[in-house]
Each structure stands twice: as C-alpha cells, then as structure tokens.
Design a protein around this motif. Structure first.
Motif, PDB file in Angstrom:
ATOM      1  N   SER A 439     -26.246  -0.330  -9.857  1.00  0.00           N
ATOM      2  CA  SER A 439     -25.643  -0.130  -8.599  1.00  0.00           C
ATOM      3  C   SER A 439     -24.910   1.007  -8.503  1.00  0.00           C
ATOM      4  O   SER A 439     -24.337   1.538  -9.566  1.00  0.00           O
ATOM      5  CB  SER A 439     -25.124  -1.492  -8.207  1.00  0.00           C
ATOM      6  N   VAL A 440     -24.476   1.713  -7.164  1.00  0.00           N
ATOM      7  CA  VAL A 440     -23.682   2.541  -6.942  1.00  0.00           C
ATOM      8  C   VAL A 440     -23.297   2.623  -5.836  1.00  0.00           C
ATOM      9  O   VAL A 440     -23.871   2.038  -4.790  1.00  0.00           O
ATOM     10  CB  VAL A 440     -24.722   4.081  -6.666  1.00  0.00           C
ATOM     11  N   ARG A 441     -21.787   2.724  -5.699  1.00  0.00           N
ATOM     12  CA  ARG A 441     -21.088   2.316  -4.360  1.00  0.00           C
ATOM     13  C   ARG A 441     -19.884   3.177  -4.459  1.00  0.00           C
ATOM     14  O   ARG A 441     -19.305   3.644  -5.481  1.00  0.00           O
ATOM     15  CB  ARG A 441     -20.688   1.132  -4.079  1.00  0.00           C
ATOM     16  N   ARG A 442     -19.293   3.762  -3.074  1.00  0.00           N
ATOM     17  CA  ARG A 442     -18.118   4.152  -3.060  1.00  0.00           C
ATOM     18  C   ARG A 442     -17.141   2.979  -2.851  1.00  0.00           C
ATOM     19  O   ARG A 442     -17.139   2.265  -2.256  1.00  0.00           O
ATOM     20  CB  ARG A 442     -18.209   5.066  -1.830  1.00  0.00           C
ATOM     21  N   GLU A 443     -15.772   3.492  -3.517  1.00  0.00           N
ATOM     22  CA  GLU A 443     -14.822   2.544  -3.457  1.00  0.00           C
ATOM     23  C   GLU A 443     -13.450   3.031  -3.236  1.00  0.00           C
ATOM     24  O   GLU A 443     -13.242   4.144  -3.799  1.00  0.00           O
ATOM     25  CB  GLU A 443     -14.808   1.683  -4.752  1.00  0.00           C
ATOM     26  N   SER A 444     -12.533   2.517  -2.453  1.00  0.00           N
ATOM     27  CA  SER A 444     -11.343   3.104  -2.231  1.00  0.00           C
ATOM     28  C   SER A 444     -10.477   2.620  -3.529  1.00  0.00           C
ATOM     29  O   SER A 444     -10.487   1.470  -3.989  1.00  0.00           O
ATOM     30  CB  SER A 444     -10.545   3.163  -1.065  1.00  0.00           C
ATOM     31  N   VAL A 445      -9.490   3.719  -4.010  1.00  0.00           N
ATOM     32  CA  VAL A 445      -8.737   3.273  -5.198  1.00  0.00           C
ATOM     33  C   VAL A 445      -7.871   2.210  -4.868  1.00  0.00           C
ATOM     34  O   VAL A 445      -6.998   2.659  -3.964  1.00  0.00           O
ATOM     35  CB  VAL A 445      -8.177   4.508  -5.902  1.00  0.00           C
ATOM     36  N   THR A 446      -7.475   1.222  -5.388  1.00  0.00           N
ATOM     37  CA  THR A 446      -6.483   0.253  -4.987  1.00  0.00           C
ATOM     38  C   THR A 446      -5.192  -0.080  -6.079  1.00  0.00           C
ATOM     39  O   THR A 446      -4.099  -0.513  -5.729  1.00  0.00           O
ATOM     40  CB  THR A 446      -7.031  -0.914  -4.585  1.00  0.00           C
ATOM     41  N   LYS A 447      -5.474   0.678  -7.340  1.00  0.00           N
ATOM     42  CA  LYS A 447      -4.393   0.533  -8.112  1.00  0.00           C
ATOM     43  C   LYS A 447      -4.296   1.691  -9.127  1.00  0.00           C
ATOM     44  O   LYS A 447      -5.228   2.490  -9.181  1.00  0.00           O
ATOM     45  CB  LYS A 447      -4.553  -0.572  -8.911  1.00  0.00           C
ATOM     46  N   ILE A 448      -3.152   1.961  -9.493  1.00  0.00           N
ATOM     47  CA  ILE A 448      -2.767   3.014 -10.371  1.00  0.00           C
ATOM     48  C   ILE A 448      -3.048   2.725 -11.819  1.00  0.00           C
ATOM     49  O   ILE A 448      -3.062   1.497 -12.164  1.00  0.00           O
ATOM     50  CB  ILE A 448      -1.361   3.545 -10.384  1.00  0.00           C
ATOM     51  N   GLY A 449      -3.484   3.776 -12.648  1.00  0.00           N
ATOM     52  CA  GLY A 449      -4.009   3.387 -14.258  1.00  0.00           C
ATOM     53  C   GLY A 449      -4.858   2.649 -14.281  1.00  0.00           C
ATOM     54  O   GLY A 449      -4.652   1.692 -14.996  1.00  0.00           O
ATOM     55  N   TYR A 450      -6.179   2.702 -14.070  1.00  0.00           N
ATOM     56  CA  TYR A 450      -7.146   2.138 -14.535  1.00  0.00           C
ATOM     57  C   TYR A 450      -7.289   2.679 -15.940  1.00  0.00           C
ATOM     58  O   TYR A 450      -7.009   3.502 -16.306  1.00  0.00           O
ATOM     59  CB  TYR A 450      -8.721   2.769 -13.911  1.00  0.00           C
ATOM     60  N   LYS A 451      -7.734   1.408 -16.574  1.00  0.00           N
ATOM     61  CA  LYS A 451      -7.603   1.385 -18.162  1.00  0.00           C
ATOM     62  C   LYS A 451      -8.948   1.766 -18.407  1.00  0.00           C
ATOM     63  O   LYS A 451     -10.204   1.546 -17.848  1.00  0.00           O
ATOM     64  CB  LYS A 451      -7.238   0.117 -18.506  1.00  0.00           C
ATOM     65  N   THR A 452      -9.090   2.674 -19.482  1.00  0.00           N
ATOM     66  CA  THR A 452     -10.228   2.969 -20.065  1.00  0.00           C
ATOM     67  C   THR A 452     -10.194   2.608 -21.562  1.00  0.00           C
ATOM     68  O   THR A 452      -9.574   3.324 -22.495  1.00  0.00           O
ATOM     69  CB  THR A 452     -10.814   4.572 -20.046  1.00  0.00           C
ATOM     70  N   GLY A 453     -10.695   1.692 -22.123  1.00  0.00           N
ATOM     71  CA  GLY A 453     -10.529   1.094 -23.290  1.00  0.00           C
ATOM     72  C   GLY A 453      -8.838   0.656 -23.300  1.00  0.00           C
ATOM     73  O   GLY A 453      -8.639  -0.053 -22.536  1.00  0.00           O
ATOM     74  N   TYR A 454      -8.055   1.190 -24.240  1.00  0.00           N
ATOM     75  CA  TYR A 454      -6.653   1.085 -24.233  1.00  0.00           C
ATOM     76  C   TYR A 454      -5.799   1.582 -23.800  1.00  0.00           C
ATOM     77  O   TYR A 454      -4.775   1.474 -23.147  1.00  0.00           O
ATOM     78  CB  TYR A 454      -6.165   1.100 -25.620  1.00  0.00           C
ATOM     79  N   ARG A 455      -6.315   2.877 -23.085  1.00  0.00           N
ATOM     80  CA  ARG A 455      -5.413   3.938 -22.512  1.00  0.00           C
ATOM     81  C   ARG A 455      -5.546   3.909 -20.847  1.00  0.00           C
ATOM     82  O   ARG A 455      -6.553   3.782 -20.555  1.00  0.00           O
ATOM     83  CB  ARG A 455      -6.122   5.339 -22.966  1.00  0.00           C
ATOM     84  N   GLN A 456      -4.296   3.968 -20.413  1.00  0.00           N
ATOM     85  CA  GLN A 456      -4.299   4.266 -18.932  1.00  0.00           C
ATOM     86  C   GLN A 456      -4.576   5.501 -18.487  1.00  0.00           C
ATOM     87  O   GLN A 456      -3.884   6.417 -19.250  1.00  0.00           O
ATOM     88  CB  GLN A 456      -2.745   3.574 -18.590  1.00  0.00           C
ATOM     89  N   THR A 457      -4.962   5.577 -17.264  1.00  0.00           N
ATOM     90  CA  THR A 457      -5.410   6.919 -17.093  1.00  0.00           C
ATOM     91  C   THR A 457      -4.691   7.224 -15.632  1.00  0.00           C
ATOM     92  O   THR A 457      -4.388   6.359 -14.811  1.00  0.00           O
ATOM     93  CB  THR A 457      -6.760   7.221 -16.759  1.00  0.00           C
ATOM     94  N   ASP A 458      -4.674   8.520 -15.106  1.00  0.00           N
ATOM     95  CA  ASP A 458      -3.967   8.563 -14.028  1.00  0.00           C
ATOM     96  C   ASP A 458      -5.147   9.698 -12.949  1.00  0.00           C
ATOM     97  O   ASP A 458      -4.770  10.485 -12.456  1.00  0.00           O
ATOM     98  CB  ASP A 458      -2.507   9.404 -13.834  1.00  0.00           C
ATOM     99  N   TYR A 459      -6.395   9.598 -13.293  1.00  0.00           N
ATOM    100  CA  TYR A 459      -7.376  10.374 -12.762  1.00  0.00           C
ATOM    101  C   TYR A 459      -7.533   9.964 -11.323  1.00  0.00           C
ATOM    102  O   TYR A 459      -8.026  10.870 -10.738  1.00  0.00           O
ATOM    103  CB  TYR A 459      -8.641  10.107 -13.632  1.00  0.00           C
ATOM    104  N   PHE A 460      -7.131   8.709 -11.003  1.00  0.00           N
ATOM    105  CA  PHE A 460      -7.490   8.355  -9.527  1.00  0.00           C
ATOM    106  C   PHE A 460      -5.921   8.206  -9.023  1.00  0.00           C
ATOM    107  O   PHE A 460      -5.251   7.389  -9.432  1.00  0.00           O
ATOM    108  CB  PHE A 460      -8.502   7.070  -9.626  1.00  0.00           C
ATOM    109  N   LYS A 461      -5.925   8.358  -7.646  1.00  0.00           N
ATOM    110  CA  LYS A 461      -4.902   8.263  -6.746  1.00  0.00           C
ATOM    111  C   LYS A 461      -5.033   7.205  -5.798  1.00  0.00           C
ATOM    112  O   LYS A 461      -6.208   7.245  -5.172  1.00  0.00           O
ATOM    113  CB  LYS A 461      -4.055   9.572  -6.223  1.00  0.00           C
ATOM    114  N   ILE A 462      -4.126   6.461  -5.417  1.00  0.00           N
ATOM    115  CA  ILE A 462      -4.330   5.267  -4.610  1.00  0.00           C
ATOM    116  C   ILE A 462      -4.583   5.993  -2.991  1.00  0.00           C
ATOM    117  O   ILE A 462      -4.162   6.797  -2.982  1.00  0.00           O
ATOM    118  CB  ILE A 462      -2.903   4.391  -4.517  1.00  0.00           C
ATOM    119  N   GLY A 463      -5.481   5.347  -2.381  1.00  0.00           N
ATOM    120  CA  GLY A 463      -6.014   5.847  -1.202  1.00  0.00           C
ATOM    121  C   GLY A 463      -7.209   6.717  -1.239  1.00  0.00           C
ATOM    122  O   GLY A 463      -8.059   6.980  -0.203  1.00  0.00           O
ATOM    123  N   GLU A 464      -7.459   7.452  -2.594  1.00  0.00           N
ATOM    124  CA  GLU A 464      -8.462   8.173  -2.550  1.00  0.00           C
ATOM    125  C   GLU A 464      -9.801   7.564  -2.775  1.00  0.00           C
ATOM    126  O   GLU A 464      -9.826   6.233  -3.224  1.00  0.00           O
ATOM    127  CB  GLU A 464      -7.955   9.265  -3.702  1.00  0.00           C
TER     128      GLU A 464
END
Lengths: 547, 127
Positions: A439-464
């Motif tokens: 599936s594919v969908r658009r979603e708005s970012v609701t939290k900071i620091g989505y984890k990828t594996g162990y690492r937290q990222t800041d690639y997405f900003k809330i509201g975007e």
C-alpha cells in the motif's frame, strides 16, 4: 459667600429698604450659585455659556445695587473683579459684548436714579468708560497670552501631526470593536486609500482577511480590556506582507482605556531575509550531510574493495585447490565428491557476500528525483511476479488513484522494495494463508524522531507530510527479541546459505540515504509489516537536486 | 598437438601453483608462472607465451603497468592478455567466463578451472 457678605454690608450701610424682596433676592442668588458646581465642566469651555453666566452674575450685582437703593455706592468695583475673572474665558469678543451690555444696564440705572446729573454726575459718569477700559485692558492681555499659548499648542500639535503623518510606519487609533478612529498617510497608502475619511469609522475586518481580523481584534481587545501593550507579527494574505504591530492603550481624561493606538511596521523584507537565511542554513546542513554521506560511501567503497581483494584471493586459491584435488581423486570416492561439493557451496556463499558488499558500495550514482511511487511499486511487483506466483501468494495491492510523488533514487528504492518483498515471500513459504499486501498513503508527521533500527532521525518535522509505503505479509512473524536486530549487517534467520544477512541492512542504509525511515511491526503467527517512510517530492523541488 | 604456452602472473604463490597444475592437467597447455609483475615482464619477453593471465593488483607492479610495458615493446605487443580481478561483481561479469571492457578482457575471481580454460580458449580463438 463673599458676595453674600458684601451684599449684607451693602444693605446694612444703606440702612433702609431691607425688605422681604431683598432677602428673597439674596436667597435666590445664593441658590443659583449653589447650582454652578453641578454644571458639567465641559460647559465652561464654551465661551457663550461662560459669558452668559458672567452677564447673569453682573445683572444680579446690578439688581443687588438697585435693591439696596444705594445706586451711587462704590460697590460697582465688584465689576472689576467680575471682568478680571471673566477675562479667563479667553474670548475677547464675548468679554467686550458682556462688558458693554453691563455698562448699558448700569448706565441706565444711574440715569434712572438721576445720578448722571447734578454735582457728582461726572464722578458717576466716568465709572462707565472706566469699566470699559479695564475690560479692554484685561481682554488684550488675556488675548495675547491665549494667542501665544494657542500658537504654541498649534505648533506642537503640528509637530506631532507631521511626526505621525510622515512616519514610515502605519499609525492608527481603533476602538474596542476595531473601528478606525484615525489613520496616518502611510496607513492610507498601504491600504490603498486617498483620504482619511474613506477609512474612518470602518471596521478593521473590512480591510483584512477573516483570520487576520480575528487575530488583530483579539489583540486590540486584550490591550483595551487589560490596559497592556501587545506586540505581534502576522502575515497578511491580502497584502502579501508581513506586519509587526505594537498596540498600546489610549486613556481618556478620566483614565479609562477607551481606544488603542496601533503602530504597524512592514517587516516583509526582514522576514524574507530571515527565511532566506533559514533556507541557506538548511541547505548548508544538507550539503554537509551529503558530504559526510559521500565520504562515508567513499570510505565504504575503499573498504569494500579491500575486503573483496583480501577475501577473494584466498577464495581463488581454495577453488583452484579444490579443482586440483578433484583432479587428483579421479577414482570415484563418494566421500571426497561430497566434500568438494560442500567446499564449493562455502566458496559460493562467501563470494556472494563480497558480491553484495561490492555492489552496494559502488552505488555512487545517486540521484534524488520525484518518482510516482505507485508506478514504481507496480513496476517492482512485476519484477517479483514470478517469485510471488510460484509461491502461491495472493497479492493485495492498494495504490491511491492520485499520484503520490516522493523524492527518491529510483533504483535504490526499487532495490529496497524488492528486498522486502522477497523476504515476505520467503517468510510465507510454509504458511496456510499467503497474502502479500502493498500500500501507499500520505500521512502527516505526528511525532519527532522516527526510529530506523536503533537510531532516531530528524528527517521528518511535525506537521509536514510523509509518504508511507507499507509491505505486509502473513508469515510466521518475527519474535520481539529478534526485531531490533533485523537491520544489523550479517544478521539472518534464513537457513545457512540462503541469505547473506545483508539485504535489510543495505535496505536500511539506502533508505537512510533517501532521508527516509524503514521500520517494522510484527506479530507472531500473524505476520510482519514493513513501513518505508519517504520524503514527499514537493520538499525537494525547493531544495534542488542533490548530487 | 602443439600446446599453447600460458604465462600466469599473480603475487599469490599458492594460486599460481594450483592454476599451473590445473592447466597442465588439461594436457592442453604449457604453463610458465611469475609471482610478481617484473618477473612477468621478463618471462613475457623471454618465453614468448601465447597468452598471459595477469592479476590486476600486485605489490610491485600492477597488472595494468605490466600490460602497458608489454604493449610498448613490439615483441610482446601482440600477446593476448586476460586480467584477473577480485573487484568485479557477478552482475559486472555477466554470463560468459570472460568480460570484455573496452579492449581488455577480464575474469572475476574466484574462477574455476573449467571457466578459466573456456576463457583462454575463447581469447585464443578470437586472436
């Protein structure tokens, strides 16, 4: 009180005609004076009213003189006091009119009493011009003072007016409801008006968008109701401008806040520069990240070449050695044959890992571009179609009708998706229900620091927004203690020889390069879902293609 | 039958030993070996091989340097060369035993004797 005492003295000295009328008159006069404090102050600023009072008083004095029957008395000197006081009314014209009327009445009284003839007539007659001269004198002095004061007030007023009118900032006065009470030139020109009258008494909501008006009004009300200063910045859609407003309370003479002054400054240029700075900064960070990433990739490339060289050379010796031994054991020795087969397998496995590492490290050609994700998925599914059908898996594809465009490297994403699909297919090999959902969908970012594996990222900003590709299977699931390890290099649960343990770790690295996130949810005996979160393409258009 | 003379140049002594034995065992080739680039050039000049198997990465002279030297000498210019490299992926190598990139021929390590023989024959045939 002074006047009443003077009257008593006057009547007392006359010695006669002190009758009921006299008392009545005195009572009336005193009563009329008691009313004066109850007259609102602003009436006294009106010259006509003030001089009417003066005239009334003068007539009362004359009446008093008449009633005392002693018309020739020096009591008329009270007139000078009256004139002196009434000069404060600061209207020269009214003062003269009042004085002349007074003189007329007093002259007529003198004439009636026959005081303008006889031996002392000149004494009495001179009183009249004397009064007029005193009035003229006070009138002139007061007039000169008033004129001077007026001039100064006018000058200062003019200065303030010029200050406000020629100011480069927008200045206005508004009331609690947001009606404009005054506006300066800059305000008029900014709002597209020629004359102040065109704007006055109109509500600010007529000149602003509903959201801007609501914000503006809430600040005005806060200022007026709580007697405080409020400052805020806002973007005005109708003007395509940014304004910085300072709203301060204006108090009336009684100290109540009835209106507010609004000083607005056009800060569009500043905001633009700030945004540019922010953007430049963002670009700088991105460039730095890319450089680091490039460096990492270069280092990885060097390491991969080193590993390949160092491992393949011994592998080469082993394989050539096996060939040599095979030749030496020509007689059919089953044991030996089996062993050679096993060694061959081991060589192939080792070689496959080197192959994967080399392949990934060489992916230097990296280009982010807008890609219609559903198209890419369809394409990728067709590549895996054979594998999927052969395994008897039902495909459940849920792609949106509208084009969902992400910013990715086409080959990289395809490789990742293919890898995840292959894993899913393998995971369902001996399951009763085999269903692969994509599936594919658009979603708005609701939290900071989505984890990828162990690492937290800041690639997405809330509201975007982000684009989420979901790939789910109905496999046996991944145990909780294994889940965090699946993105580690060389970790595999597949039987020996089937997987290199590099697939997901490479997928993880690739998605990281796309400034995205790959994560996994799994439930034992139900299945596993991989979510690949990607940057939407509109983000990239402004940032330009990355090298 | 006139055996073809193959020169093998590789810094891995053990590899050189096995490849020599394996090629000789086919009864089709005569094999001379060198364990460094310099020796390889010398042998190429003195032995006049029909083909050279040349490792790309060697400590003294790289395979490329050896090839350049040989190409600069009229006597050795015509000798066909197959490079051996550890840096080729399965995908680069493609289906055949040997990959032609530009004017050069490559074999990905590790290679089995069968593939090597096939590649040598193909290269000799093409020449």
């Amino acid at each position: 009180m002074i006047l009443a005492t003077a009257y008593l003295m006057l009547f007392a000295s006359s010695g006669h005609r002190l009758n009921t009328y006299s008392y009545l008159f005195m009572g009336t006069y005193l009563a009329s004076n008691l009313f004066i404090p109850y007259i609102p102050a602003h009436f006294f600023y009106k010259a006509a009213f003030f001089y009417f009072l003066v005239l009334f008083d003068s007539i009362m004095v004359i009446t008093g003189i008449y009633l005392s029957g002693n018309v020739g008395t020096d009591f008329y000197l009270v007139f000078f006091l009256i004139i002196c006081l009434s000069a404060m009314g600061s209207s020269f014209r009214y003062l003269m009119v009042t004085t002349l009327l007074l003189c007329g009445i007093y002259g007529w009284l003198l004439y009636q009493e026959g005081l303008l003839s006889g031996e002392k007539s000149i004494n009495h007659a001179l009183r009249l011009p004397f009064i007029v001269i005193v009035a003229l004198f006070f009138g002139f002095i007061v007039d000169a003072i008033v004129r001077d004061k007026d001039k100064k007030i006018k000058e200062s007023e003019e200065r303030y007016k010029t200050l406000v009118q020629s100011s480069a900032v927008l200045v206005a006065v508004v009331d609690l409801e947001g009606r404009l009470l005054s506006a300066n030139n800059k305000m008029l020109s900014t709002y597209g008006f020629n004359a102040e009258e065109q704007m006055l008494c109109k509500n600010i909501s007529e000149f602003h968008s509903p959201e801007n008006s609501a914000e503006f009004l809430s600040h005005i009300q806060k200022v007026i109701q709580h007697d405080m200063i409020s400052e805020y910045e806002s973007y005005e859609r109708l003007f395509d401008k940014w304004f910085f407003r300072t709203i301060s309370p204006i108090k009336d003479s009684e100290g109540r806040v009835t209106s507010a002054s609004v000083v607005a400054k056009d800060i569009t240029e500043r905001v633009k520069k700030e945004e540019e700075l922010k953007e430049t900064n963002q670009k700088l960070i991105e460039t730095r990240d890319q450089l680091i990433q490039k460096d990492k990739m270069a280092a990885l490339g060097r390491m991969a070449s080193g590993i390949a060289h160092e491992i393949r050379n011994p592998l080469e010796i082993i394989s050539m050695g096996v060939d040599y031994l095979e030749n030496a054991f020509t007689d059919s020795n089953e044991m030996a044959k089996k062993s050679f087969g096993k060694i061959d397998n081991a060589i192939d496995r080792a070689n496959k890992i080197i192959n994967d590492i080399l392949k990934f490290s060489r992916k230097t050609e990296f280009k982010l571009e807008p890609v219609v994700i559903s198209e890419l998925l369809t394409e990728t599914l067709s590549l895996a179609e054979h594998h999927i059908k052969k395994s008897g898996i039902r495909l459940n594809v849920n792609l949106p009708d509208v084009a969902v465009i992400a910013s990715v490297d086409r080959n990289m994403l395809q490789q990742v998706v293919l890898n995840v699909i292959n894993n899913a297919v393998d995971a369902m090999s001996d399951r009763p229900v085999k269903e692969l959902s994509v599936s594919v969908r658009r979603e708005s970012v609701t939290k900071i620091g989505y984890k990828t594996g162990y690492r937290q990222t800041d690639y997405f900003k809330i509201g975007e927004e982000m684009i989420v590709v979901g790939i789910g299977d109905t496999g046996m699931g991944i145990p909780q203690d294994v889940l965090p390890k699946i993105f580690e290099p060389f970790f595999t649960t597949k039987e020996t020889g089937k997987g290199t343990g590099l697939g997901l770790s490479l997928a993880h690295m690739m998605i990281e390069r796309l400034r995205g996130v790959i994560d996994v949810q799994s439930e034992i005996n139900k299945g596993t879902v991989f979510h690949i979160k990607l940057q939407p393409a509109n983000d990239i258009r402004s940032k330009g293609n990355l090298p | 039958m006139n055996k073809k003379k193959i020169l093998v140049v590789d810094d891995e002594e053990d590899f050189v030993f096995f490849v020599r034995e394996n090629l000789m065992n086919t009864q089709e080739f005569e094999v001379v070996v060198a364990i460094n680039g310099k020796r390889g050039v010398e042998l190429a000049r003195t032995e006049r091989p029909d083909l050279i198997l040349l490792d790309l990465v060697m400590p003294d002279m790289s395979g490329e340097q050896v090839a350049t030297v040989l190409n600069d000498t009229p006597d050795t210019r015509h000798i066909p060369i197959i490079f051996l490299t550890a840096l080729m992926t399965k995908e680069d190598a493609g289906e055949g035993p040997m990959k032609k990139i530009g004017d050069s021929y490559f074999i990905a390590k590790p290679v089995r004797t069968k593939q090597l023989v096939a590649a040598i024959k193909q290269r000799l045939g093409e020449n």
